[in-house]
Scaffold this active site. Structure first.
Site, PDB file in Angstrom:
ATOM      1  N   SER A 178     -92.481  59.795  -6.805  1.00 34.02           N
ATOM      2  CA  SER A 178     -92.926  60.499  -6.239  1.00 34.02           C
ATOM      3  C   SER A 178     -92.396  60.874  -4.562  1.00 34.02           C
ATOM      4  O   SER A 178     -91.887  62.052  -4.098  1.00 34.02           O
ATOM      5  CB  SER A 178     -92.988  61.074  -6.788  1.00 34.02           C
ATOM      6  N   HIS A 206     -88.028  62.088 -11.258  1.00 30.23           N
ATOM      7  CA  HIS A 206     -87.053  62.412  -9.808  1.00 30.23           C
ATOM      8  C   HIS A 206     -85.937  61.545 -10.108  1.00 30.23           C
ATOM      9  O   HIS A 206     -85.383  61.758  -9.579  1.00 30.23           O
ATOM     10  CB  HIS A 206     -87.862  61.561  -8.670  1.00 30.23           C
ATOM     11  N   LYS A 238     -87.486  69.979 -12.795  1.00 33.47           N
ATOM     12  CA  LYS A 238     -87.114  69.257 -11.395  1.00 33.47           C
ATOM     13  C   LYS A 238     -85.144  69.536 -11.540  1.00 33.47           C
ATOM     14  O   LYS A 238     -84.731  70.514 -11.345  1.00 33.47           O
ATOM     15  CB  LYS A 238     -87.872  67.706 -11.235  1.00 33.47           C
TER      16      LYS A 238
HETATM   17  C1  LIG Z   1     -93.814  66.853 -10.858  1.00 33.75           C
HETATM   18  C2  LIG Z   1     -93.997  65.757 -12.082  1.00 33.75           C
HETATM   19  C3  LIG Z   1     -94.561  65.462 -13.294  1.00 33.75           C
HETATM   20  C4  LIG Z   1     -95.241  66.500 -13.868  1.00 33.75           C
HETATM   21  O1  LIG Z   1     -94.435  67.647 -14.992  1.00 33.75           O
HETATM   22  P1  LIG Z   1     -94.445  68.846 -15.028  1.00 33.75           P
HETATM   23  O2  LIG Z   1     -93.526  69.343 -15.609  1.00 33.75           O
HETATM   24  O3  LIG Z   1     -94.471  69.640 -12.820  1.00 33.75           O
HETATM   25  O4  LIG Z   1     -95.663  69.123 -14.904  1.00 33.75           O
HETATM   26  C5  LIG Z   1     -94.811  64.306 -13.259  1.00 33.75           C
HETATM   27  N1  LIG Z   1     -94.538  62.708 -13.055  1.00 33.75           N
HETATM   28  C6  LIG Z   1     -94.101  62.753 -12.424  1.00 33.75           C
HETATM   29  C7  LIG Z   1     -93.024  61.322 -11.542  1.00 33.75           C
HETATM   30  C8  LIG Z   1     -93.973  63.893 -11.179  1.00 33.75           C
HETATM   31  O5  LIG Z   1     -93.136  63.834 -10.071  1.00 33.75           O
END
Ligand SMILES: *Cc1c(COP(=O)(O)O)cnc(C)c1O
Length: 403
Positions: A178, A206, A238
């Protein structure tokens, strides 16, 4: 007892340039935003496909509210599991090529809940040292023997797997990292894990939407099935542009999570309209591959331009294009100089990234234009000049912002 001790910790964080402040976003998510009353161009959302404010999703959300009301009203196991949630689970299972999928309210909860449902103190968990905080927290809470291996390093993992006599062995990795944007060596990690009789869990927050012909993420990119990646997790906040998360896998895995994942059991289901909107989003993610093509063009344009300007880029083929600066105050300084030119790019600092690797986390989306990417490149060039002339470090100290 007073809060003086807490004040001291806050002060310490401030003086290390690590203090976080929230910005006020006053517009929908998109390339052009209004932040704290000022219009600007943003390169810091995870809305990679530009769906968070898409009219089809808006309509689906409204229709979902009309059909299912607003609140989930209860947990999934009590009376909160609606046909909207169920239809989305079935669609996600079909899309990922797994027998079943299970919805969670957030990605953080999916990771905490899943790792804890699979492991206890007789077990061992192996995590990439750059894994997302939710994966690390999940591993630590589980009580399993917790080991970090070197970043994306199959040999480092193999050595650790060879030394364990744990009952269950769970290897956990981000699919796309990330804060770095690189892709995990899933074929290698999977082979090492299977060789040791373990399970591989991939968090592809991602990768889904961005990689693969149908946006199926890292596993589609590498062509890996359920035997190679038995625990596959994705988020919906995302590239999907909505909210929530899912885990996909076998019947046994999903039933285990329903029975034992505490962050699944002891929480209200996500608003059903969010699931309904996500069904509309999944259709766009799968079918509108032009969004991925456009994204890849912008990624190539940005990398070419940044390299020509002499910026050191990371080995990232994804919309996450970090520029490592080093010290937290310098990263903040450049972020602030960009903001003075109307460009928002977040400075990411410890503890989110290792000390000395503070960076500008540039993210691109399918809704940016070529012209906007050129504006970013020009602004980066100017901001660097301002920093090297010492014109902005003072401002960075007094107004340090962002995560
Ligand atoms: C954003 C993210 C999460 C958390 O997801 P949310 O739905 O925002 O709680 C978990 N793992 C990774 C790699 C992320 O980038």
């Amino acid at each position: 007892m007073s809060f003086d001790q807490l004040e001291a910790a806050l002060e310490e964080r401030r003086s290390a340039h690590l203090y976080r402040r929230r910005r006020l976003l006053q517009s929908p998510q998109g390339p052009e935003v209004v932040v704290d009353g000022v219009a600007g161009l943003a390169f810091c959302s995870n809305d990679y496909l530009g769906l968070a404010n898409h009219p089809a999703l808006q309509r689906a959300m409204i229709e979902g509210v009309e059909r299912f009301g607003v609140g989930g009203g209860a947990s999934h196991l009590v009376m909160g599991h609606t046909t909207a949630h169920h239809a989305l689970e079935e669609a996600l299972a079909e899309w990922t090529g797994r027998p079943r999928a299970l919805l969670f309210s957030t990605g953080y909860m999916a990771n905490m809940g899943s790792i804890n449902a699979l492991l206890d103190k007789q077990d061992a968990v192996f995590e990439d040292r750059l894994n997302h905080a939710s994966l690390l927290d999940g591993g630590l809470l589980s009580g399993a023997r917790f080991q970090r291996y070197l970043h994306n390093d199959v040999d480092s993992l193999t050595q650790r797997l060879g030394r364990t006599d744990a009952r269950r062995k769970l290897v956990v990795t981000d699919g796309v990292f990330s804060m770095d944007g690189d892709i995990a060596d899933l074929p290698g990690l999977s082979a090492a894990t299977r060789e040791a009789g373990g399970w591989l869990m991939v968090d592809d927050a991602h990768g889904f939407g961005c990689l693969g012909q149908q946006g199926g993420g890292c596993v589609e990119h590498f062509g890996l099935g359920i035997d190679e990646v038995p625990v596959l997790m994705g988020t919906l906040g995302k590239a999907f542009g909505t909210a929530g998360a899912f885990v996909a896998g076998s019947e046994t895995l999903i039933e285990t999570l329903i029975q034992f994942a505490r962050s699944y059991i002891y929480t209200t289901s996500m608003p059903p309209a969010v699931a309904w909107a996500t069904l509309a989003s999944l259709k766009l993610v799968r079918e509108e591959s032009w969004r991925r093509d456009k994204l890849n063009q912008l990624i190539a344009q940005f990398r070419r331009g940044a390299a020509e300007l002499g910026f050191e880029l990371m080995d990232s083929p994804t919309p996450i294009q970090p520029i490592v600066i080093g010290e937290a105050d310098q990263a903040l300084g450049i972020s602030q100089a960009l903001e003075q030119q109307g460009i928002y790019v977040t400075a990411i600092r410890p503890p989110t990234v290792p000390v000395g690797s503070s960076r500008l986390r540039v993210t691109l989306t399918a809704t940016h234009s070529e012209e906007q990417v050129n504006r970013l490149l020009e602004a980066l060039n100017q901001a660097r000049g301002a920093l090297s002339h010492g014109a902005i470090s003072q401002g960075a100290t007094s107004q340090g912002a962002r995560s």
